[in-house]
Design a protein around this motif. Structure first.
Motif, PDB file in Angstrom:
ATOM      1  N   SER A 130      16.194   6.531  64.786  1.00 39.81           N
ATOM      2  CA  SER A 130      15.362   6.562  63.584  1.00 39.81           C
ATOM      3  C   SER A 130      15.134   5.112  63.163  1.00 39.81           C
ATOM      4  O   SER A 130      15.677   4.193  63.774  1.00 39.81           O
ATOM      5  CB  SER A 130      16.096   7.325  62.475  1.00 39.81           C
ATOM      6  OG  SER A 130      17.122   6.510  61.921  1.00 39.81           O
ATOM      7  N   PRO A 131      14.356   4.904  62.110  1.00 47.51           N
ATOM      8  CA  PRO A 131      14.179   3.513  61.629  1.00 47.51           C
ATOM      9  C   PRO A 131      15.507   2.825  61.276  1.00 47.51           C
ATOM     10  O   PRO A 131      15.571   1.605  61.237  1.00 47.51           O
ATOM     11  CB  PRO A 131      13.306   3.686  60.386  1.00 47.51           C
ATOM     12  CG  PRO A 131      12.535   4.944  60.644  1.00 47.51           C
ATOM     13  CD  PRO A 131      13.479   5.836  61.400  1.00 47.51           C
ATOM     14  N   TYR A 132      16.554   3.603  61.049  1.00 46.46           N
ATOM     15  CA  TYR A 132      17.864   3.015  60.761  1.00 46.46           C
ATOM     16  C   TYR A 132      18.429   2.249  61.952  1.00 46.46           C
ATOM     17  O   TYR A 132      19.343   1.439  61.780  1.00 46.46           O
ATOM     18  CB  TYR A 132      18.878   4.109  60.395  1.00 46.46           C
ATOM     19  CG  TYR A 132      18.761   4.668  59.000  1.00 46.46           C
ATOM     20  CD1 TYR A 132      18.020   4.047  58.007  1.00 46.46           C
ATOM     21  CD2 TYR A 132      19.436   5.839  58.670  1.00 46.46           C
ATOM     22  CE1 TYR A 132      17.939   4.580  56.733  1.00 46.46           C
ATOM     23  CE2 TYR A 132      19.370   6.376  57.396  1.00 46.46           C
ATOM     24  CZ  TYR A 132      18.618   5.746  56.424  1.00 46.46           C
ATOM     25  OH  TYR A 132      18.562   6.263  55.165  1.00 46.46           O
ATOM     26  N   SER A 133      17.923   2.534  63.152  1.00 43.85           N
ATOM     27  CA  SER A 133      18.524   1.938  64.355  1.00 43.85           C
ATOM     28  C   SER A 133      18.516   0.410  64.294  1.00 43.85           C
ATOM     29  O   SER A 133      19.423  -0.234  64.800  1.00 43.85           O
ATOM     30  CB  SER A 133      17.819   2.433  65.611  1.00 43.85           C
ATOM     31  OG  SER A 133      16.495   1.964  65.632  1.00 43.85           O
ATOM     32  N   ALA A 134      17.489  -0.143  63.644  1.00 43.24           N
ATOM     33  CA  ALA A 134      17.402  -1.608  63.556  1.00 43.24           C
ATOM     34  C   ALA A 134      18.573  -2.177  62.757  1.00 43.24           C
ATOM     35  O   ALA A 134      19.052  -3.276  63.049  1.00 43.24           O
ATOM     36  CB  ALA A 134      16.075  -2.019  62.930  1.00 43.24           C
ATOM     37  N   SER A 135      19.050  -1.439  61.749  1.00 42.22           N
ATOM     38  CA  SER A 135      20.233  -1.887  61.006  1.00 42.22           C
ATOM     39  C   SER A 135      21.494  -1.590  61.784  1.00 42.22           C
ATOM     40  O   SER A 135      22.409  -2.411  61.866  1.00 42.22           O
ATOM     41  CB  SER A 135      20.322  -1.173  59.655  1.00 42.22           C
ATOM     42  OG  SER A 135      19.215  -1.467  58.853  1.00 42.22           O
ATOM     43  N   VAL A 136      21.538  -0.388  62.360  1.00 36.92           N
ATOM     44  CA  VAL A 136      22.744   0.052  63.055  1.00 36.92           C
ATOM     45  C   VAL A 136      23.047  -0.838  64.267  1.00 36.92           C
ATOM     46  O   VAL A 136      24.204  -1.067  64.596  1.00 36.92           O
ATOM     47  CB  VAL A 136      22.599   1.535  63.465  1.00 36.92           C
ATOM     48  CG1 VAL A 136      23.688   1.953  64.424  1.00 36.92           C
ATOM     49  CG2 VAL A 136      22.632   2.429  62.227  1.00 36.92           C
ATOM     50  N   ASN A 137      22.014  -1.382  64.915  1.00 32.65           N
ATOM     51  CA  ASN A 137      22.282  -2.220  66.093  1.00 32.65           C
ATOM     52  C   ASN A 137      22.360  -3.711  65.747  1.00 32.65           C
ATOM     53  O   ASN A 137      22.540  -4.538  66.628  1.00 32.65           O
ATOM     54  CB  ASN A 137      21.240  -1.979  67.194  1.00 32.65           C
ATOM     55  CG  ASN A 137      19.901  -2.638  66.890  1.00 32.65           C
ATOM     56  OD1 ASN A 137      19.728  -3.278  65.860  1.00 32.65           O
ATOM     57  ND2 ASN A 137      18.955  -2.479  67.806  1.00 32.65           N
ATOM     58  N   SER A 138      22.243  -4.047  64.460  1.00 35.06           N
ATOM     59  CA  SER A 138      22.156  -5.454  64.087  1.00 35.06           C
ATOM     60  C   SER A 138      23.504  -6.168  64.166  1.00 35.06           C
ATOM     61  O   SER A 138      24.521  -5.660  63.678  1.00 35.06           O
ATOM     62  CB  SER A 138      21.595  -5.560  62.668  1.00 35.06           C
ATOM     63  OG  SER A 138      21.719  -6.892  62.212  1.00 35.06           O
ATOM     64  N   THR A 139      23.484  -7.358  64.750  1.00 37.31           N
ATOM     65  CA  THR A 139      24.707  -8.168  64.847  1.00 37.31           C
ATOM     66  C   THR A 139      25.102  -8.720  63.470  1.00 37.31           C
ATOM     67  O   THR A 139      26.208  -9.209  63.296  1.00 37.31           O
ATOM     68  CB  THR A 139      24.512  -9.345  65.813  1.00 37.31           C
ATOM     69  OG1 THR A 139      23.357 -10.077  65.388  1.00 37.31           O
ATOM     70  CG2 THR A 139      24.297  -8.867  67.237  1.00 37.31           C
ATOM     71  N   LYS A 140      24.185  -8.618  62.514  1.00 37.14           N
ATOM     72  CA  LYS A 140      24.476  -9.069  61.146  1.00 37.14           C
ATOM     73  C   LYS A 140      25.631  -8.278  60.535  1.00 37.14           C
ATOM     74  O   LYS A 140      26.408  -8.806  59.744  1.00 37.14           O
ATOM     75  CB  LYS A 140      23.203  -8.874  60.311  1.00 37.14           C
ATOM     76  CG  LYS A 140      23.337  -9.164  58.843  1.00 37.14           C
ATOM     77  CD  LYS A 140      21.996  -8.923  58.124  1.00 37.14           C
ATOM     78  CE  LYS A 140      22.172  -8.975  56.613  1.00 37.14           C
ATOM     79  NZ  LYS A 140      20.947  -8.574  55.902  1.00 37.14           N
ATOM     80  N   TYR A 141      25.740  -7.010  60.902  1.00 34.42           N
ATOM     81  CA  TYR A 141      26.749  -6.147  60.291  1.00 34.42           C
ATOM     82  C   TYR A 141      28.015  -6.102  61.144  1.00 34.42           C
ATOM     83  O   TYR A 141      27.944  -6.040  62.373  1.00 34.42           O
ATOM     84  CB  TYR A 141      26.194  -4.740  60.068  1.00 34.42           C
ATOM     85  CG  TYR A 141      24.963  -4.764  59.187  1.00 34.42           C
ATOM     86  CD1 TYR A 141      25.063  -5.140  57.844  1.00 34.42           C
ATOM     87  CD2 TYR A 141      23.705  -4.479  59.701  1.00 34.42           C
ATOM     88  CE1 TYR A 141      23.936  -5.213  57.042  1.00 34.42           C
ATOM     89  CE2 TYR A 141      22.568  -4.547  58.898  1.00 34.42           C
ATOM     90  CZ  TYR A 141      22.688  -4.922  57.575  1.00 34.42           C
ATOM     91  OH  TYR A 141      21.585  -5.012  56.771  1.00 34.42           O
ATOM     92  N   THR A 142      29.156  -6.119  60.462  1.00 33.05           N
ATOM     93  CA  THR A 142      30.427  -6.165  61.181  1.00 33.05           C
ATOM     94  C   THR A 142      31.376  -5.029  60.795  1.00 33.05           C
ATOM     95  O   THR A 142      32.279  -4.703  61.523  1.00 33.05           O
ATOM     96  CB  THR A 142      31.146  -7.502  60.883  1.00 33.05           C
ATOM     97  OG1 THR A 142      31.248  -7.657  59.454  1.00 33.05           O
ATOM     98  CG2 THR A 142      30.365  -8.670  61.460  1.00 33.05           C
ATOM     99  N   GLY A 143      31.160  -4.457  59.606  1.00 32.78           N
ATOM    100  CA  GLY A 143      32.059  -3.409  59.139  1.00 32.78           C
ATOM    101  C   GLY A 143      31.284  -2.191  58.693  1.00 32.78           C
ATOM    102  O   GLY A 143      30.080  -2.260  58.429  1.00 32.78           O
ATOM    103  N   VAL A 144      31.996  -1.065  58.608  1.00 34.22           N
ATOM    104  CA  VAL A 144      31.325   0.173  58.213  1.00 34.22           C
ATOM    105  C   VAL A 144      32.265   1.070  57.411  1.00 34.22           C
ATOM    106  O   VAL A 144      33.467   1.124  57.665  1.00 34.22           O
ATOM    107  CB  VAL A 144      30.790   0.927  59.466  1.00 34.22           C
ATOM    108  CG1 VAL A 144      31.938   1.355  60.385  1.00 34.22           C
ATOM    109  CG2 VAL A 144      29.962   2.146  59.067  1.00 34.22           C
ATOM    110  N   GLY A 145      31.695   1.725  56.424  1.00 31.16           N
ATOM    111  CA  GLY A 145      32.380   2.802  55.719  1.00 31.16           C
ATOM    112  C   GLY A 145      31.550   4.060  55.909  1.00 31.16           C
ATOM    113  O   GLY A 145      30.318   3.994  55.933  1.00 31.16           O
ATOM    114  N   ILE A 146      32.228   5.192  56.083  1.00 34.87           N
ATOM    115  CA  ILE A 146      31.526   6.451  56.331  1.00 34.87           C
ATOM    116  C   ILE A 146      31.914   7.464  55.272  1.00 34.87           C
ATOM    117  O   ILE A 146      33.092   7.767  55.099  1.00 34.87           O
ATOM    118  CB  ILE A 146      31.866   7.002  57.731  1.00 34.87           C
ATOM    119  CG1 ILE A 146      31.483   5.999  58.823  1.00 34.87           C
ATOM    120  CG2 ILE A 146      31.151   8.351  57.958  1.00 34.87           C
ATOM    121  CD1 ILE A 146      31.940   6.395  60.223  1.00 34.87           C
ATOM    122  N   GLY A 147      30.923   7.967  54.540  1.00 31.86           N
ATOM    123  CA  GLY A 147      31.155   9.002  53.538  1.00 31.86           C
ATOM    124  C   GLY A 147      30.543  10.322  53.989  1.00 31.86           C
ATOM    125  O   GLY A 147      29.446  10.340  54.551  1.00 31.86           O
TER     126      GLY A 147
END
Ligand SMILES: *[C@@H]1O[C@H](CO)[C@@H](O)[C@H](O)[C@H]1NC(C)=O
Ligand SMILES: *[C@@H]1O[C@H](CO)[C@@H](O)[C@H](O)[C@H]1NC(C)=O
Ligand SMILES: *[C@@H]1O[C@H](CO)[C@@H](O)[C@H](O)[C@H]1NC(C)=O
Length: 176
Positions: A130-147
């Motif tokens: 989905s359009p979220y893939s660009a964020s999900v694959n970004s090296t900018k992000y290093t951590g995640v929380g899942i609700g």
């Protein structure tokens, strides 16, 4: 014969453990999603996301907040920018409840998806296809929380910079 018995016992014990672990189903779901997201990232050459406790706290609170909203068609809410932050009037209060300084959330991103019964494979592709893939694959992000709540899954992605650390105000050295 002995090995058959041992095998059977192992089998039964494994099932018993699975039965006993039913109350922590959410953890299994989070693990599945995290592994899926990280294998997607690996395929894109990005480092794996690490579980982030405070982001997890916020993701849970946001999921709790939006759980009664109907699923948008296609599962992924259409907003001009990714994330629903502007649409949650009590976002600052939720951030505070998780002991996060709101100034440390600016570089982060919040990605909600809605999949009836949270079918694991569909939840994953709602992020990766989905359009979220660009964020999900970004090296900018290093951590995640899942609700997780009802049909909703919420990802909160954090960075390793101050503005995306999701640290508390007192936590000056958490992101260095
Ligand atoms: C992430 O995916 C987009 C397409 O959705 C692609 O253009 C971009 O190169 C990818 N980024 C990385 C870091 O792989
Ligand atoms: C966030 O930054 C603004 C402007 O720099 C500042 O006024 C505010 O006190 C900060 N918030 C917190 C919780 O530290
Ligand atoms: C996302 O989930 C919805 C169900 O809410 C499903 O209809 C849709 O096909 C999924 N989209 C992707 C890209 O996986």
């Amino acid at each position: 014969m002995l090995s058959v018995r041992v095998g059977l016992t192992t089998f039964l014990v494994t099932h018993l453990i699975l039965l006993l672990s039913v109350p922590v189903l959410g953890d299994d779901e989070r693990d599945y999603l995290l592994q899926g997201l990280n294998s997607y990232r690996r395929s894109q050459g990005a480092a794996p996301l690490q579980m982030h406790d405070k982001a997890g706290c916020l993701a849970d609170k946001i999921a709790d907040e939006i759980q009664d909203r109907p699923c948008p068609p296609g599962g992924v809410p259409t907003t001009t920018s990714p994330g629903i932050r502007p649409q949650l009037t009590n976002y600052p209060a939720l951030v505070k409840e998780c002991n996060i300084d709101i100034n440390n959330t600016l570089d982060g991103v919040i990605l909600p998806v809605c999949v009836p019964k949270r079918v694991a494979t569909l939840v994953l592709t709602n992020y990766t296809l989905s359009p979220y893939s660009a964020s999900v694959n970004s090296t900018k992000y290093t951590g995640v929380g899942i609700g997780l709540e009802d049909d909703w899954t919420v990802l909160v992605l954090t960075t390793n910079t101050a503005a995306g650390s999701f640290a508390s105000a007192a936590c000056f050295t958490c992101f260095v």
